[in-house]
Design an enzyme around this catalytic site. Structure first.
Site, PDB file in Angstrom:
ATOM      1  N   HIS A 415       0.830  -1.200   0.000  1.00  0.00           N
ATOM      2  CA  HIS A 415       0.000   0.000   0.000  1.00  0.00           C
ATOM      3  C   HIS A 415       0.874   1.263   0.000  1.00  0.00           C
ATOM      4  CE1 HIS A 415      -3.644   2.342   1.366  1.00  0.00           C
ATOM      5  NE2 HIS A 415      -2.667   3.140   1.750  1.00  0.00           N
ATOM      6  N   GLU A 416       1.811   1.309   0.922  1.00  0.00           N
ATOM      7  CA  GLU A 416       2.643   2.506   1.045  1.00  0.00           C
ATOM      8  C   GLU A 416       3.503   2.708  -0.195  1.00  0.00           C
ATOM      9  OE1 GLU A 416       1.888   4.520   3.176  1.00  0.00           O
ATOM     10  OE2 GLU A 416       0.759   3.224   4.522  1.00  0.00           O
TER      11      GLU A 416
HETATM   12 ZN    ZN Z   1      -2.636   5.141   2.140  1.00  0.00          ZN
END
Ligand code: ZN
Ligand code: ADP
Length: 585
Positions: A415-416
């Site tokens: 995600h990051e």
């Molecule tokens: Zn995020």
């Protein structure tokens, strides 16, 4: 302490029992007072032998002769009895004789009851006396604390942010000669056990000034005004020490400085308000030259009363995060120093202890040392660390979910990196300063963008790109794990991207439905909100499609950075630029 208290109570209890016994005994004796018939009483009457008669309503009257003899006789109960007696020169008392000897046991009984009550109340009585004095706070200065920055492993950013404070404490004149105003208060925030207290101690130690430590919860007392007076005494004490300089550390500041909510605006918060006001007053009371720095610690910055965080108060905020892998390695090294260690792979332990706080690592090593000692082993071995690890995990696991499952770690990482990847593709001039999967007080992972230039206006293209970066996290989750496995982690991203899209369409005249009309001005009219939502949705949907394409095109790169992030837990721009040259085409 408890034993002594119990013993003290025993004495009045014993006296109480004895006096009750005595009373019973005396009453028994009283009952054995002689009885004489009325006729022999009449004889005494006529012989004028009687000195006193106790005349009551009871069936008997008590007679005392001049020679001291006492006896009971029947009560004649005639209306003129008293007159007859009086005429005979007899002292008539209309109450029952009090046996003077009975007074003593009754008095003893009263005394013992009172002392039992006092003794059982004593702890709180003592506490209330203590509450007014500062000594009970244990805020005794630690003059030459042996702490310095070497005792704080990792936390480099935080250490850097307090270095000038140390310098200021060493020679405040230097700063005041430049007209510089040093922060009076520093707020350290972050999860428990991350070394906030340690850092504050190290500041005092480095600057070689006394360290006064108190906890916010010490100020919460039953009596209104006590907390405030304690604060005043604390500052007085710090100011009057022989150096005139000091670090005052207030742990758990939220206990006195919590945001006032509507529900507790009445009642119990009175005391807290007074304490908080006293603190603010004291802080504005000393001037910059004085060399007193107040450092406070809290787990939640967002819970604090904004009054505390205003300029001139705690205006420097420093986040203390959980240590990443390299910091953990340093912490492990630090705590293993001066301990006999065998064959321990420190790097491996740094990997295993992800999401551990410094305090927890310290705890782990301490447990291992205890186990090694119990086994009479000459050194602490890997085996001991393993055993300690299970003990520590078992103890903590229920309390907080810090042993985050590997899958979760992986999703967070993708995600990051998704955000970072999209950002580097479409906004190459915005430097990514940090990507991390270490949770902070603000939420699970996080990545930071530093915007290169201050723009007066943001154009439509830029806003669209901002939305793209925000959607990059969710897009990476979906591309890598499939649409059924997307997580709640994107909530904040979605809030922000929705907000931008909505504003574009309704405020900035960048949409089709309203054109150049501004929604705020039209509010009273019944405009078609469905259409606006529809337009927001299709805008976001089309942008999301673009973002997914970027992710898919760069899947290889995404995986590469993610693997590195999983390994190192925190990546800085230098780690990313290395990848950029190879992976970003
Ligand atoms: Zn995020
Ligand atoms: P906090 O005040 O943030 O709750 P503390 O400063 O009380 O945490 O930390 C508790 C203990 O954990 C310290 O005494 C120290 O032994 C250990 N510790 C925490 N962070 C670190 C660190 N960065 N370096 C070394 N030891 C640490």
């Amino acid at each position: 302490m408890k034993k002594i208290k119990n013993k003290l109570v025993l004495i009045p209890i014993l006296i109480f029992v004895l006096s009750v016994g005595l009373l019973v005994f005396m009453n028994y004796n009283n009952n054995s007072i002689n009885y004489k018939s009325y006729t022999s009483f009449e004889k005494d009457l006529s012989a004028k032998n009687i000195s006193t008669i106790y005349l009551t309503d009871s069936p008997k009257i008590r007679v005392q002769l001049k020679n001291g003899t006492i006896y009971d006789t029947d009560n004649p109960r005639t209306p003129s009895t008293k007159e007859t007696f009086l005429k005979n020169g007899i002292n008539v008392l209309e109450n029952y004789p009090v046996n003077s000897r009975q007074v003593y046991p009754i008095a003893l009984m009263a005394v013992s009851i009172i002392s039992i009550i006092i003794l059982s109340l004593k702890p709180s009585a003592k506490a209330s006396k203590k509450a007014f004095s500062l000594d009970s706070l244990d805020a005794t200065a630690v003059e030459d604390s042996n702490y310095n920055f070497n005792n704080v492993a990792g936390n480099d950013e935080a250490k850097e942010s307090v270095k000038d404070i140390v310098d200021f404490l060493k020679n405040p004149e230097k700063y005041t000669s430049y007209g510089a105003r040093m922060p009076k208060g520093i707020m350290l925030y972050g999860q428990p056990g991350t070394g906030k207290t340690l850092l504050a101690k190290a500041v005092a130690g480095e600057a070689n000034v006394p360290f006064y430590a108190v906890s916010g919860s010490d100020f919460i007392q039953v009596y209104v005004g006590v907390g405030a007076s304690r604060i005043r005494q604390l500052f007085k004490k710090a100011r009057n020490n022989n150096q005139g300089k000091a670090v005052i550390f207030i742990d758990e500041i939220d206990a006195i400085g919590k945001k006032r909510s509507a529900s507790n605006s009445s009642g119990g918060s009175d005391e807290r308000d007074q304490t908080l006001n006293a603190l603010l007053t004291e802080m504005s009371g000393f001037n910059e030259k004085e060399g007193i720095v107040v450092i406070a610690a809290t787990n939640r910055l967002d819970m604090l009363d904004p009054a505390l965080l205003r300029p001139g108060r705690f205006d420097r905020h420093i986040e203390i995060t959980l240590p990443d892998i390299s910091s953990r390695e340093k912490i492990i090294n630090l705590h293993l120093k001066n301990k006999p260690i065998g064959d321990i792979d420190i790097h491996e332990w740094a990997q295993k202890t992800s999401y551990f706080s410094g305090a927890k690592i310290e705890n782990l090593i301490n447990e291992a040392a205890i186990i090694a000692c119990k086994e009479n082993s000459a050194t602490i071995e890997n085996d001991h660390m393993d055993k300690a690890f299970s003990i520590v995990l078992a103890g903590y696991e229920k309390k907080n979910r810090d042993y985050i499952r590997d899958v979760d770690r992986k999703i967070t990482a993708y995600h990051e990196v998704g955000h970072a990847l999209v950002s580097s593709r479409i906004l190459p001039n915005e430097k990514i300063s940090k990507i991390t999967i270490i949770p902070s007080t603000k939420g699970a992972g996080g990545y930071t963008l530093s915007i290169p230039e201050d723009k007066l206006y943001e154009n439509k293209d830029y806003l669209k790109k901002r939305i793209m970066v925000l959607l990059g996290g969710r897009a990476a989750e979906e591309v890598v794990f499939g649409s059924n496995y997307v997580t709640t982690g994107a909530r904040n991203d979605l809030q922000r991207s929705t907000n931008i899209a909505f504003n574009m369409i309704t405020q900035y005249g960048m949409g089709k439905t309203l054109g150049l009309l501004n929604m705020q001005e039209l509010y009273d009219l019944n405009i078609n909100q469905d259409k606006i939502i529809q337009e927001c949705k299709s805008l976001i949907d089309s942008i999301y499609g673009e973002v997914k394409n970027i992710i898919i095109e760069n899947r290889h790169c995404l995986k590469k950075i993610t693997d590195l992030l999983l390994k190192k837990e925190t990546l800085f721009s230098k780690d990313l630029s290395e990848l950029k040259s190879t992976a970003y085409r």
